[in-house]
Write a protein that holds these residues in place. Structure first.
Motif, short mmCIF file in Angstrom:
data_model
loop_
_atom_site.label_atom_id
_atom_site.label_comp_id
_atom_site.label_asym_id
_atom_site.label_seq_id
_atom_site.Cartn_x
_atom_site.Cartn_y
_atom_site.Cartn_z
N THR A 122 0.67 -1.22 -0.05
CA THR A 122 -0.01 0.10 0.07
C THR A 122 0.81 1.20 0.05
O THR A 122 0.37 2.46 -0.36
N GLY A 123 2.30 1.07 0.22
CA GLY A 123 2.90 2.53 0.35
C GLY A 123 2.73 3.06 1.88
O GLY A 123 3.34 4.02 1.80
N GLY A 124 1.84 2.56 2.75
CA GLY A 124 1.49 3.30 4.08
C GLY A 124 2.73 3.03 5.00
O GLY A 124 3.56 2.31 4.60
N SER A 125 2.81 3.70 5.91
CA SER A 125 3.87 3.95 6.89
C SER A 125 3.74 3.24 8.20
O SER A 125 2.45 3.05 8.51
N VAL A 126 4.37 2.67 8.72
CA VAL A 126 4.39 1.91 9.99
C VAL A 126 5.67 2.33 10.96
O VAL A 126 6.83 2.40 10.67
N THR A 127 5.30 2.74 12.01
CA THR A 127 6.26 2.94 13.04
C THR A 127 6.21 2.17 14.21
O THR A 127 5.14 2.02 14.63
N LEU A 128 7.15 1.48 14.71
CA LEU A 128 7.47 0.67 15.84
C LEU A 128 8.37 1.43 16.74
O LEU A 128 9.32 1.78 16.42
N ALA A 129 8.22 1.19 17.95
CA ALA A 129 9.22 1.73 19.17
C ALA A 129 9.14 1.15 20.33
O ALA A 129 7.88 0.51 20.57
N ARG A 130 10.19 1.01 20.99
CA ARG A 130 10.11 0.54 22.20
C ARG A 130 10.96 1.73 23.21
O ARG A 130 12.04 2.30 22.67
N SER A 131 10.26 1.97 24.56
CA SER A 131 11.06 2.98 25.25
C SER A 131 10.97 2.35 26.53
O SER A 131 10.13 1.58 27.20
N GLY A 132 12.25 2.39 27.45
CA GLY A 132 12.20 2.11 28.82
C GLY A 132 12.66 0.64 28.91
O GLY A 132 12.88 -0.04 29.84
N ALA A 133 13.32 0.10 27.97
CA ALA A 133 13.95 -1.24 27.65
C ALA A 133 13.08 -2.12 28.56
O ALA A 133 13.55 -2.75 29.30
N THR A 134 11.92 -2.37 27.87
CA THR A 134 10.96 -3.14 28.64
C THR A 134 10.44 -4.03 27.37
O THR A 134 10.84 -4.19 26.38
N ASP A 135 9.41 -4.71 27.80
CA ASP A 135 8.85 -5.71 26.70
C ASP A 135 7.68 -5.08 26.25
O ASP A 135 6.81 -5.89 25.54
N LYS A 136 7.47 -3.79 26.64
CA LYS A 136 6.26 -2.87 25.92
C LYS A 136 6.89 -1.94 24.65
O LYS A 136 7.75 -1.58 24.91
N GLY A 137 5.96 -1.98 23.71
CA GLY A 137 6.40 -0.80 22.58
C GLY A 137 5.25 -0.39 22.32
O GLY A 137 4.01 -0.41 22.97
N PHE A 138 5.23 0.24 21.17
CA PHE A 138 4.19 1.05 20.38
C PHE A 138 4.20 0.96 19.00
O PHE A 138 5.09 0.58 18.63
N ILE A 139 2.93 0.86 18.49
CA ILE A 139 2.65 0.77 16.99
C ILE A 139 1.81 1.87 16.41
O ILE A 139 0.83 2.16 17.01
N VAL A 140 2.34 2.34 15.37
CA VAL A 140 1.37 3.29 14.78
C VAL A 140 1.46 3.36 13.24
O VAL A 140 2.23 3.30 12.56
N THR A 141 0.22 2.92 12.76
CA THR A 141 -0.16 3.07 11.25
C THR A 141 -1.40 3.81 11.01
O THR A 141 -1.65 4.59 11.99
N ASP A 142 -1.77 4.00 9.66
CA ASP A 142 -2.88 4.66 9.38
C ASP A 142 -4.11 4.08 10.01
O ASP A 142 -5.01 5.25 10.34
N GLU A 143 -4.29 3.01 10.33
CA GLU A 143 -5.51 2.39 11.11
C GLU A 143 -5.19 1.96 12.44
O GLU A 143 -6.21 1.74 13.17
N ILE A 144 -4.12 1.77 12.69
CA ILE A 144 -3.66 1.18 13.97
C ILE A 144 -2.67 1.95 14.94
O ILE A 144 -1.88 2.49 14.42
#
Length: 116
Positions: A38-60
């Motif tokens: 689709t050409g859409g962007s996806v950003t994945l991140a982790r902060s705090g050196a844990t097993d928790k992260g973050f997802i950002v897309t157009d729909e999520i």
């Protein structure tokens, strides 16, 4: 002997720093990816050196649990009745995404260098 130990520690320090900033070793990072379909962007991140992260897309957009694999990290996000998984292979920097549930979907793409 004291000088030999100091020299060996000095030589090892750059390798230790690189290992600590490696996403596979628990380091904080942000990685931007682009969908091949689709050409859409996806950003994945982790902060705090844990097993928790973050997802950002157009729909999520939301928090994810990070599960380590061989040269990869899986981001698991649950939204309503859908289960979203992003698997990022940090060796070839490709990702596979799947959504299981009422809004089932598949996606794949490539990621840039992790920023940490």
């Amino acid at each position: 002997m004291k000088y030999v130990v100091t020299m060996l520690l000095g030589l090892a320090a750059p390798g230790l720093t690189a290992a600590q900033s490696d996403p596979l070793n628990g380091a904080d990072f942000v990685v931007n990816c682009v969908s091949d379909s689709t050409g859409g962007s996806v950003t994945l991140a982790r902060s705090g050196a844990t097993d928790k992260g973050f997802i950002v897309t157009d729909e999520i957009k939301g928090e994810a649990t990070i599960i380590s694999g061989l040269n990869s990290l899986t981001f698991l996000h649950i939204m309503d009745k859908d289960v979203v998984t992003f698997v990022v292979d940090f060796e070839d920097r490709n990702y596979d995404m799947s959504i299981k549930g009422p809004h089932a979907a598949q996606d794949f793409g490539s990621c840039g260098e992790p920023i940490g």
